[in-house]
Design an enzyme around this catalytic site. Sequence first.
Site, PDB file in Angstrom:
ATOM      1  N   CYS A  76      73.586  55.603  33.103  1.00 41.82           N
ATOM      2  CA  CYS A  76      74.014  54.234  33.358  1.00 41.82           C
ATOM      3  C   CYS A  76      73.280  53.687  34.588  1.00 41.82           C
ATOM      4  O   CYS A  76      72.067  53.578  34.562  1.00 41.82           O
ATOM      5  CB  CYS A  76      75.536  54.158  33.486  1.00 41.82           C
ATOM      6  SG  CYS A  76      76.143  52.459  33.360  1.00 41.82           S
ATOM      7  N   HIS A 193      77.026  55.298  28.557  1.00 44.05           N
ATOM      8  CA  HIS A 193      77.849  56.354  29.165  1.00 44.05           C
ATOM      9  C   HIS A 193      77.914  57.531  28.194  1.00 44.05           C
ATOM     10  O   HIS A 193      78.830  57.635  27.382  1.00 44.05           O
ATOM     11  CB  HIS A 193      79.235  55.817  29.490  1.00 44.05           C
ATOM     12  CG  HIS A 193      79.261  54.965  30.710  1.00 44.05           C
ATOM     13  ND1 HIS A 193      79.330  55.481  31.987  1.00 44.05           N
ATOM     14  CD2 HIS A 193      79.172  53.621  30.859  1.00 44.05           C
ATOM     15  CE1 HIS A 193      79.317  54.507  32.872  1.00 44.05           C
ATOM     16  NE2 HIS A 193      79.213  53.362  32.218  1.00 44.05           N
ATOM     17  N   GLU A 195      78.800  60.415  28.687  1.00 39.82           N
ATOM     18  CA  GLU A 195      80.000  61.244  28.895  1.00 39.82           C
ATOM     19  C   GLU A 195      81.233  60.634  28.233  1.00 39.82           C
ATOM     20  O   GLU A 195      82.268  61.286  28.158  1.00 39.82           O
ATOM     21  CB  GLU A 195      80.234  61.435  30.396  1.00 39.82           C
ATOM     22  CG  GLU A 195      80.842  60.254  31.120  1.00 39.82           C
ATOM     23  CD  GLU A 195      79.839  59.127  31.394  1.00 39.82           C
ATOM     24  OE1 GLU A 195      78.661  59.246  31.028  1.00 39.82           O
ATOM     25  OE2 GLU A 195      80.269  58.114  31.982  1.00 39.82           O
TER      26      GLU A 195
END
Length: 213
Positions: A76, A193, A195
Amino acid sequence: MVAVVNYQGGNVQSVLFALERLGVEAVLTDEVDVLRAADKVLFPGEGEASSAMAALRATGLHEVLPTLTQPFLGICLGMQLLGRRSAEGPAGGTELLGMLPFEVARFTPPDAAHKVPHMGWNNLHDLQGPLFAGLAGPPVAGTGAPSAADYVYFVHSYYAPVGDYTIAQASYPAGVPFSAGVRHRNFYGLQFHVEKSGPVGEQILRNFLHGDL
């Protein structure tokens, strides 16, 4: 050893939790010797570019990170910081780390239907390289639309344009591509993102952690 760069950047805990779910115990550190010794380095980020660069300069990491030689993944804002310059910042722009040649620009929505930040799930296309091994599911039968296997989660107001360094693209608005993934030498970056991107994100993280990059 997997290291996560500690520069008081945002989203660090989410990345550590994602690594933990994959059975990886990472070290959160700003120590130069630990970063140099790591097998893989992750560089999360969330927030505003000039503040993040000020934090990196305060610790001297702005001079250390570009010299690392192991696989390195910016996430990001961490991806945007790999570029040369961002349009974001109180002085009309911010000098970045300069590991990749792009300049970060702000989205300009063409109409009221397109909001900034670009936030939500969007699909990837034009994937290149081992970071995306096992992705790019087949189109949905009868529609030609990309399958849900390509979808990842974005939250960002600024973006890197498409260039020779681009290894994945997304589009916002539809048909207007930007760099969703970048690479130069050992430096990788993902605008989304990873994750928080479900099974697709987990596959990409596994590829980064265990793949031959």
